[in-house]
Design an enzyme around this catalytic site. Sequence first.
Site, short mmCIF file in Angstrom:
data_model
loop_
_atom_site.label_atom_id
_atom_site.label_comp_id
_atom_site.label_asym_id
_atom_site.label_seq_id
_atom_site.Cartn_x
_atom_site.Cartn_y
_atom_site.Cartn_z
N ASP A 442 21.21 45.49 12.78
CA ASP A 442 21.87 44.34 13.15
C ASP A 442 21.27 43.64 14.44
O ASP A 442 20.29 44.14 14.92
CB ASP A 442 23.37 44.74 13.73
N ASP A 504 29.88 38.00 7.87
CA ASP A 504 31.01 38.72 8.28
C ASP A 504 32.06 38.25 7.56
O ASP A 504 33.44 38.89 7.75
CB ASP A 504 31.06 38.98 9.70
C1 DGJ Z 1 28.32 42.24 13.24
C2 DGJ Z 1 27.93 42.70 11.72
O1 DGJ Z 1 27.86 41.78 10.76
C3 DGJ Z 1 29.00 43.67 11.26
O2 DGJ Z 1 29.09 43.78 9.74
C4 DGJ Z 1 29.20 44.98 11.81
O3 DGJ Z 1 28.04 45.62 11.74
C5 DGJ Z 1 29.08 44.47 13.40
N1 DGJ Z 1 28.20 43.57 13.75
C6 DGJ Z 1 29.33 45.83 14.06
O4 DGJ Z 1 29.44 45.56 15.45
#
Ligand code: DGJ
Length: 682
Positions: A442, A504
């Site tokens: 990430d 997300d």
């Molecule tokens: C952002 C990501 O897009 C989510 O899927 C998740 O992993 C969060 N970060 C976790 O902090």
Amino acid sequence: MTDFAVLHSPACTAIWEVRPDEAPLWRYWGPRLPDGVVPPTPLRDERPEPSFSLHHDVPLSLFPGIGMGWFGAPALAAHRGGADWAHAATACRVEQVGEDTLHIHLSDDVAGLAIVIVARLDPASDVLTLSTTLTNRGEGVLDVGWLASACLPLPPDAREVLSYTGRHNSEFVAVRDALSRAGWRRENRRGLTSHDAFPGAIVTCADGTAYGAQLAWSGNHVQSIDWIDDGRRQWLLGEGLAPGEMRLSPGESLTTPEMLATVSALGADGVSQAFHRAIRARIAWPGGAMSPRKVHLNTWEGFYFDHDPAALQDLATAAAQVGVERFVLDDGWFAGRHDDTSSLGDWRPDPLTYPEGLGPLAAHVTALGMDFGLWVEPEMVNPDSDLYRAHPDWALHIDGRPLLTARHQLVLDMSLPQVRDHLCDAIAALLRSLPIAYLKWDHNRDLTHAGNRATYRAQVLGTYALMARLRAAFPAVEIESCAGGGGRIDAGIIAHTHRFWTSDCIDAISRVGIQRGFLRFMPPELMGSHVGACPAHSTGRMQAMAFRSGVALPGHFGVELDVRGLNDADRAELAAAIARYKALRGRFHQGLVWQGAAGDGVVWQAHGSADDLLLHVTRTAPTTWRHAPHLRLPMLDPARRYHLTPEGGAPVTVAGSWLVHAGLALPPLAGEAVAIYTLTAA
Ligand code: DGJ
């Protein structure tokens, strides 16, 4: 006798007019011309001198200069303390390397520059890959403010440019701009690929031909399209450089990211199909070939930071029962991480939550026959972390300026070898001690104050280098590229990774548009697409399980909810959806993709070939028509007949010409619905 350099692929041709004392002139980039066809005359013979113009005509070249008669946008902006700012190649040699590649050697002996442009027109994908290396051959430092990966020509009937913008939770928002004599420009200065400006675009022409380009780069970028004096347009795409970022000492070189470009007489779908082929060829799969994309369970939206090993084990058991194949433990597992305010950088299991480490959970997951995956965010550090307390100087900063946090975090300086070594050791320790088959990597903030001297480029290269090291040491581990959802989706990072987290936002209605934009540039098997909870966390909207799973179906399918909390009907429906995905993924994840709209809120995508298609039809809004629209399938062969089978229904045989020109009669679909059809040539 005029020399032409020519590259052909099955669907495309590029032709340059080559002279020994200037950069190659763009004569043609478009749909395939027959072998041997070259321009009938040298370009300048076709262009009498216009009034009040230079006696020496400077047409569009592969490397347009500045100050020496080219009045359009330059490919290079550089100077030595204010001098050597004017650029025009003084020598050119074109070297053919194999059948499909040219190395174009240019020099500017006045400004002290050597330039090598590598142009490869890949016969397998129809994608022209271009990159440029600039070497400082003069005396004194060369300050480079801009170096395009390449300059492309667009024909005079180019009408519209389709690009994508967005934000967290809203990636791939399509923007269509009419091209005019005013310029078009998109820039990204956020330090990573960004949600805001996908590094590529598709240009469509009045005759239906489409041109596409995308930059294989995960940092700042600039692209521009400008009208030029002969009615064509020039399209520049390259890395965005911050002031002072690129200062080349004598003998030093700068190589741009690659630019992938293609043209298709079949329109935007043809461009997407070529990009899909090229992207597929860039991926280094464990074992050398893609294996069926495993069904994920990601813990994030089901659990967030609320990690309880017993509950997670129960979740894993419930996930395995519905057919999940890979369990990804998301954020919240490491030392002190109970919310988003602390602990990034401390990559060891939280001793309170996981007193025995992650081993027991990982063992439980693998005993259930699933892969174990782990979330990390290596380039980040919270000020409240052991790592930051030990090495505050490792975070990007500018002396004398305040630190700027986002999501309470700072960015590590990936240009520092000691930072990369530390991260490599920390992640390698996890990969060695646990049966980890998958990393979700990430990156949850934009870059600010990237160094006392700007290090945006070094940041990207440092991350690529770290990924490459880990991939070399652990070649069986797959990596997902995530950045607050889809903030790092590009053709550069995919050389080190195997999946993109698309967004997300898992709201299925929002996902329809996001995924359609994604598929314009990237193939479906890389598109992380999950079934989320109801109501959707990002929007609060409610969607039926059938619709959520139907929208996720063509991508790399996953589940992101607490399976234990589903009622029996939804759990059974999810299990059936997973079984359907497993049966169909081999067909969704190879071959060609077409996308279209039938009208009245019905959109469709087709996967496969003109002989054997899976048709995925989505209604995104309640009908406003009394009767359902017909869906025309232009990719079918009008001379053949097709067995058409609606999912769960009986096959009928229909003439291809009917489906091409009149169209498939759709049934009335509920307000939010997905229907699947198979079409096989008889
Ligand atoms: C952002 C990501 O897009 C989510 O899927 C998740 O992993 C969060 N970060 C976790 O902090």
